[in-house]
Design an enzyme around this catalytic site. Structure first.
Site, PDB file in Angstrom:
ATOM      1  N   GLY A 278      40.537  14.042-102.316  1.00 16.85           N
ATOM      2  CA  GLY A 278      41.512  14.803-102.860  1.00 16.85           C
ATOM      3  C   GLY A 278      41.898  16.095-102.029  1.00 16.85           C
ATOM      4  O   GLY A 278      42.541  16.797-102.642  1.00 16.85           O
ATOM      5  N   GLU A 320      34.927  11.556-100.684  1.00 18.54           N
ATOM      6  CA  GLU A 320      35.647  10.270-100.233  1.00 18.54           C
ATOM      7  C   GLU A 320      37.089  10.847 -99.565  1.00 18.54           C
ATOM      8  O   GLU A 320      38.139  10.828-100.243  1.00 18.54           O
ATOM      9  CB  GLU A 320      35.949   9.504-101.503  1.00 18.54           C
ATOM     10  CG  GLU A 320      34.573   9.246-101.974  1.00 18.54           C
ATOM     11  CD  GLU A 320      34.995   8.205-103.133  1.00 18.54           C
ATOM     12  OE1 GLU A 320      35.784   8.675-104.065  1.00 18.54           O
ATOM     13  OE2 GLU A 320      34.395   7.178-103.403  1.00 18.54           O
ATOM     14  N   PRO A 321      37.227  11.515 -98.705  1.00 18.27           N
ATOM     15  CA  PRO A 321      38.582  12.145 -98.246  1.00 18.27           C
ATOM     16  C   PRO A 321      39.398  10.861 -97.462  1.00 18.27           C
ATOM     17  O   PRO A 321      38.673  10.077 -96.794  1.00 18.27           O
ATOM     18  CB  PRO A 321      38.136  13.073 -97.124  1.00 18.27           C
ATOM     19  CG  PRO A 321      37.026  12.610 -96.500  1.00 18.27           C
ATOM     20  CD  PRO A 321      35.935  11.854 -97.554  1.00 18.27           C
ATOM     21  N   GLY A 322      40.781  10.999 -97.993  1.00 14.48           N
ATOM     22  CA  GLY A 322      41.592   9.933 -97.386  1.00 14.48           C
ATOM     23  C   GLY A 322      42.593  10.469 -96.662  1.00 14.48           C
ATOM     24  O   GLY A 322      42.690  10.697 -95.391  1.00 14.48           O
ATOM     25  N   ARG A 323      43.664  11.187 -97.462  1.00 18.19           N
ATOM     26  CA  ARG A 323      44.601  11.860 -96.572  1.00 18.19           C
ATOM     27  C   ARG A 323      44.254  13.102 -95.858  1.00 18.19           C
ATOM     28  O   ARG A 323      44.687  13.261 -94.818  1.00 18.19           O
ATOM     29  CB  ARG A 323      45.128  12.750 -98.112  1.00 18.19           C
ATOM     30  CG  ARG A 323      46.663  13.719 -97.697  1.00 18.19           C
ATOM     31  CD  ARG A 323      46.970  14.586 -98.881  1.00 18.19           C
ATOM     32  NE  ARG A 323      46.613  13.766-100.200  1.00 18.19           N
ATOM     33  CZ  ARG A 323      47.741  13.381-100.622  1.00 18.19           C
ATOM     34  NH1 ARG A 323      48.945  13.227-100.516  1.00 18.19           N
ATOM     35  NH2 ARG A 323      47.349  12.715-101.786  1.00 18.19           N
ATOM     36  N   ARG A 360      56.766   9.011-100.824  1.00 17.76           N
ATOM     37  CA  ARG A 360      56.051   9.965-101.835  1.00 17.76           C
ATOM     38  C   ARG A 360      57.392  11.006-102.295  1.00 17.76           C
ATOM     39  O   ARG A 360      57.143  11.836-103.071  1.00 17.76           O
ATOM     40  CB  ARG A 360      55.081  10.796-100.832  1.00 17.76           C
ATOM     41  CG  ARG A 360      53.934   9.647-100.730  1.00 17.76           C
ATOM     42  CD  ARG A 360      52.994  10.414 -99.828  1.00 17.76           C
ATOM     43  NE  ARG A 360      52.285  11.439-100.862  1.00 17.76           N
ATOM     44  CZ  ARG A 360      52.371  12.745-100.516  1.00 17.76           C
ATOM     45  NH1 ARG A 360      53.198  13.104 -99.712  1.00 17.76           N
ATOM     46  NH2 ARG A 360      51.974  13.514-101.464  1.00 17.76           N
ATOM     47  N   CYS A 391      69.792   1.728-100.741  1.00 12.72           N
ATOM     48  CA  CYS A 391      70.727   1.906-101.814  1.00 12.72           C
ATOM     49  C   CYS A 391      70.340   2.526-102.933  1.00 12.72           C
ATOM     50  O   CYS A 391      70.351   1.692-104.176  1.00 12.72           O
ATOM     51  CB  CYS A 391      71.508   0.309-102.059  1.00 12.72           C
ATOM     52  SG  CYS A 391      72.081  -0.338-100.761  1.00 12.72           S
ATOM     53  N   TYR A 421      49.289   7.474 -97.117  1.00  9.37           N
ATOM     54  CA  TYR A 421      50.265   7.062 -98.232  1.00  9.37           C
ATOM     55  C   TYR A 421      51.655   6.713 -97.953  1.00  9.37           C
ATOM     56  O   TYR A 421      52.681   7.142 -98.782  1.00  9.37           O
ATOM     57  CB  TYR A 421      50.143   8.071 -99.684  1.00  9.37           C
ATOM     58  CG  TYR A 421      48.684   8.168 -99.928  1.00  9.37           C
ATOM     59  CD1 TYR A 421      47.989   7.200-100.505  1.00  9.37           C
ATOM     60  CD2 TYR A 421      47.870   9.421 -99.535  1.00  9.37           C
ATOM     61  CE1 TYR A 421      46.750   7.490-100.787  1.00  9.37           C
ATOM     62  CE2 TYR A 421      46.566   9.426-100.027  1.00  9.37           C
ATOM     63  CZ  TYR A 421      46.017   8.435-100.666  1.00  9.37           C
ATOM     64  OH  TYR A 421      44.642   8.617-100.962  1.00  9.37           O
TER      65      TYR A 421
HETATM   66  C1  LIG Z   1      42.641   8.121-103.791  1.00  7.89           C
HETATM   67  C2  LIG Z   1      41.178   8.278-104.028  1.00  7.89           C
HETATM   68  C3  LIG Z   1      40.366   9.224-102.943  1.00  7.89           C
HETATM   69  C4  LIG Z   1      41.185   9.471-101.749  1.00  7.89           C
HETATM   70  O1  LIG Z   1      42.147  10.511-102.004  1.00  7.89           O
HETATM   71  P1  LIG Z   1      42.856  11.709-100.884  1.00  7.89           P
HETATM   72  O2  LIG Z   1      43.754  12.506-101.738  1.00  7.89           O
HETATM   73  O3  LIG Z   1      43.201  10.855-100.332  1.00  7.89           O
HETATM   74  O4  LIG Z   1      41.767  12.305-100.433  1.00  7.89           O
HETATM   75  C5  LIG Z   1      39.152   8.921-103.204  1.00  7.89           C
HETATM   76  N1  LIG Z   1      38.287   8.447-104.010  1.00  7.89           N
HETATM   77  C6  LIG Z   1      39.060   7.862-104.987  1.00  7.89           C
HETATM   78  C7  LIG Z   1      38.229   7.438-106.074  1.00  7.89           C
HETATM   79  C8  LIG Z   1      40.319   7.642-105.120  1.00  7.89           C
HETATM   80  O5  LIG Z   1      41.020   7.171-105.810  1.00  7.89           O
END
Ligand SMILES: *Cc1c(COP(=O)(O)O)cnc(C)c1O
Length: 463
Positions: A278, A320-323, A360, A391, A421
């Site tokens: 997050g 758990e970084p994604g973004r 988004r 559309c 995303y």
């Molecule tokens: C979506 C999610 C993440 C990653 O969130 P980011 O905002 O992309 O860092 C990590 N852990 C869990 C459980 C998630 O659902």
């Protein structure tokens, strides 16, 4: 409005009164390094470049719209997270942000672990050679097939999300003669986004088991009794696009409180906690994200302090970084098709993609930046809305942006920070063909996810 409750937060809600905009930037041609991938710049003719290749060349070879991903930047961000958290913590990349087999290989090479949340993501991870022990399976409603496949493969952890799932995973593991490592996802009553968080006693959402009312403690009690499960610890994920660690502080306090309760009740010190992902990125120059090192230092300090106060040994931390890893590494390149001036209102600049490649803005009122990419311009700033070709009047890519007033059909526009995303949430709305993802590095460009074709559409439409 209803959207203001979304994890992306009120900053992304439609709260500015119409007609209230930030002033145009001093230099429309400037590229803010916080918003753009590391190797992005302009060449001597003013064209935007990434990894040493200019956008005109890239557009000619790969077409538009397309996502261009800076591989060096992706790898550098992986390393920064891994180094920041060190050997006593684990970094799991959240695959839902963007996953492909090339990405899995990069993660493997850079020593990161991987979160998946579906059978498809698990299959992608395994097929690209990520060791199962470094994969975590998430999801609030994993199917029996997904759980079976994960247990059979030997994933390092399954994050269980409900009372039913505790029993379900235990049953499947026992049937396969295995003991499956699990964490229990708890909801700690913290909703965090951007610069604020709300701490409540309970949380009204589908994920996790609430700490409130002793539910999470009961989940631990049940998990400890089941032979098919090895309970590793507790998992908490509090939101997205967060710039501040104060929400994590409250979450860690509550999670460690549960660990203490577990020790007092069962004489067991659970060895792991996961604080989720997050962490925010800069979509515009107004955003000021923290570096991984600062985040790691703050989180480590919070957990150490809470554990000392509770008299607990410090558990192994994971995040758990994604973004924060993939988001800034890519931009979407579009070609302008039409420019429509509505006097006294704004100018609508239509591009050859839209909500099918970036949902988004429509979904969360997310903010993006945009730059004229094929050239620089000295024309005056023009208040613009960059829209797609779908559309749907909500088909907006960049809601409010200043572009040079001479922006014209045929120009290329680049929208930065679309690595997370965007492709992973892309759709075929209006039978759009989803754009390719092209990895660029050291003057070489390589398609890692190819553009869809009409043949791909017809393969599913069996008549
Ligand atoms: C979506 C999610 C993440 C990653 O969130 P980011 O905002 O992309 O860092 C990590 N852990 C869990 C459980 C998630 O659902």
């Amino acid at each position: 409005m209803s959207r203001s409750a979304h994890p992306a937060g009120p900053r992304y809600a439609d709260v500015l009164p119409e007609g209230h905009y930030s002033p145009p930037p001093a230099d429309l041609n400037a590229l803010d390094p916080r918003v753009w991938a590391r190797t992005v710049g302009r060449d001597e003719r003013g064209a935007l470049t990434v990894g040493g290749l200019d956008v005109a060349t890239l557009a000619e070879e790969f077409g538009t719209p397309a996502y261009f991903l800076d591989e060096d930047d992706f790898r550098a961000r992986c390393r920064a997270w891994k180094e920041a958290f060190g050997d006593d913590a684990d970094v799991f990349y959240a695959g839902k942000a963007f996953l492909s087999r090339a990405v899995v290989r990069w993660l493997h090479e850079e020593g990161l672990n991987l979160d998946v949340c579906s059978g498809g993501e698990l299959a992608t991870a395994l097929s690209a050679g990520m060791p199962a022990a470094r994969i975590a399976l998430h999801g609030n409603n994993k199917s029996t097939e997904e759980i079976t496949r994960a247990v059979e493969a030997g994933v390092g952890r399954i994050v269980v999300d409900s009372f039913q799932e505790i029993v379900r995973v235990a049953h499947i593991a026992e049937r396969l003669g295995k003991r499956q490592p699990v964490q229990i996802r708890v909801t700690v009553g913290v909703e965090a986004h951007t610069h604020e968080f709300i701490a409540t006693a309970h949380e009204d959402q589908k994920f996790g088991i609430p700490l409130a009312g002793g539910q999470a403690a009961e989940a631990v009690r049940r998990a400890l009794k089941l032979d098919g499960l090895e309970l590793l610890g507790v998992h908490s994920h509090i939101g997205s696009q967060i710039f501040d660690t104060s929400g994590f502080e409250v979450a860690a306090h509550r999670v460690v409180g549960l660990l203490r309760q577990v020790r007092d009740e069962h004489g067991v010190e659970l060895p792991e906690i996961d604080l989720g992902g997050g962490l925010g990125i800069a979509y515009t120059s107004d955003d000021d994200p923290r570096e991984p090192r600062e985040i790691a230092t703050a989180l480590r300090e919070i957990v150490h302090r809470e554990c000392a106060a509770a008299g607990l040994a410090v558990p192994r931390i994971s995040v758990e970084p994604g973004r924060a890893i993939v988001g800034p590494t890519a931009f979407t390149l579009y070609e302008v098709g039409t420019v429509k001036e509505l006097p006294g209102l704004r100018t609508y600049v239509s591009v050859d993609g839209g909500m099918s490649d970036n949902i988004r803005t429509a979904l969360y009122d997310a903010q993006y930046s945009v730059a004229l990419a094929s050239r620089t311009s000295t024309a005056a700033p023009m208040l613009s809305r960059v829209v797609g070709k779908h559309c749907e009047s909500g088909d907006i890519v960049v809601k409010d942006a200043f572009l040079p007033a001479d922006t014209a059909p045929g120009d290329l526009l680049a929208v930065p920070a679309t690595g997370a995303y965007c492709r992973s949430m892309a759709s075929n709305y209006n039978h759009a063909l989803r754009p390719p993802v092209v990895a660029v590095r050291d003057g070489q460009a390589r398609v890692i996810v190819r553009r869809e074709t009409e043949e791909d559409l017809f393969r599913l439409d069996v008549g």
